[in-house]
Structure formats: C-alpha cells, structure tokens
Design an enzyme around this catalytic site. Sequence first.
Site, short mmCIF file in Angstrom:
data_model
loop_
_atom_site.label_atom_id
_atom_site.label_comp_id
_atom_site.label_asym_id
_atom_site.label_seq_id
_atom_site.Cartn_x
_atom_site.Cartn_y
_atom_site.Cartn_z
N ILE A 25 3.75 -31.02 -45.92
CA ILE A 25 5.13 -30.83 -45.19
C ILE A 25 5.66 -31.94 -44.84
CG2 ILE A 25 6.21 -29.74 -43.20
CD1 ILE A 25 3.99 -27.57 -43.27
N ASP A 26 4.99 -33.32 -44.43
CA ASP A 26 5.38 -34.54 -44.24
C ASP A 26 5.88 -35.35 -45.47
OD1 ASP A 26 6.04 -34.30 -41.59
OD2 ASP A 26 3.96 -35.36 -40.80
#
Lengths: 84, 131
Positions: free
Chosen positions: A59-60
């Site tokens: 996600i990052d």
Amino acid sequence: MEMVQAYTAIGIGLMVGIGAAGACIGIGNMCSSFLDGAARQPEMIPELQGKVFLLLGLIDASFIIAVGVALLFAFANPLLGALA
Amino acid sequence: MNDKETGLTAENTFGGMLRSQLLATVAVAVIAFVISGINASLSAVAGGLSVVLAAFIASKMAVSKRKDAASVLGSMLKAELIKIFLIILFLYIAIKGLDNKLVPLALIVGLAAAAIISGATISKRSKQLKI
C-alpha cells in the site's frame, strides 16, 4: 527560473500530500480488517502478522515512489538543469 | 493449520520479501547497465537499496513479542513509520552523494521495482497455503 521553482514546490506538495492521503485510507481499511479478523480468529494473528507487513509495504509503495520523485525534484531538479 | 505447520512465520515472510526486493534491484541495475552504463546502474542500485535496507531494519522491529492484535498492529505501524523515514533519509543521501552522476529514471525505476515487488511475496506465500 523562479516560476519553475515555485511550480515545482507546488507539485512536490501535491505529490506527497495526495500520496500520503491515499496510503492512509488504504492502511486504515487494512488495519480495520486485520482487527476484525483477529477478533474472529485470534489463532491466526501470527500468520496474519507477516501478511499485514507485506500489504503495508504494498500500500505504501505508491507513496514511497511519489516521495522518491518528490525528493528528486526537491534536491536535483532536472527542469532547472534544462533551463541552465 | 497454524504458522508452525505451514512454515509461514513472520520471519520467513520477511526473508522472502527482502530476497525478492534484492533480486528486483539487481535485475533493474543490470538492465540499466546494459542500456545506459555504470552511472545508471549505480543510480538503480541506490534507489533499490534505499528500500531494501529500510525494509530490513523495519522487519526486525515489526515482530511483536506480545501476541494480542493491538500490540501486533502497533509494532507494525511503528515499523512502517520508521521504514518511511529511513527511505527518505537513504534517498536524500543517495541523491546528494551521486550528484552529477545521478540518472533520475534509473533511480526511480530501481526504487519502484523494489517497493512494488514485495507484493509478489504474498502471492508466493498464498500458493504455499493453497488459498
């Protein structure tokens, strides 16, 4: 030259800001699902731990890439090099 | 079926993730060397290693000794925060260190490959579990 610097600064702010907002929404969703799953099946917590960390990284990733591009524009702006 | 039976412990997962990231970094560096020479290769390695080193340090901090969900999640988020700060620090050092030798596209591609490839590990782990 000043205009390029000013617009670059705005671009850097947008890149980091929007990227961080998106990553926060994704991480919030995932963490709530993790807590939900852990409450239903506590014996799965050690296995979910690794997957949560992998997904946090995934996600990052878009945010990290945006930060990388922003740092590049902040400290080694190729647009200024073209002007010079 | 628990994580001891499947071998899917957090440490194994982190190890697999770091191996995938290192492989991706090396692959991008080799391609950059072939296309654009040693400076591009160095830039790709700098971009990839920023992510790999930060992920390695964060993975050491991510494993919680307590087994309740809240402390596991807390240690994960702390590790992620430290990972982001370390990536920013390493990238700053790389950009300042390479200075004129920096090839921006190679740096970004190396960084992106290492950052995204960690997701491949989860599909590999899921195949082992057959889910």
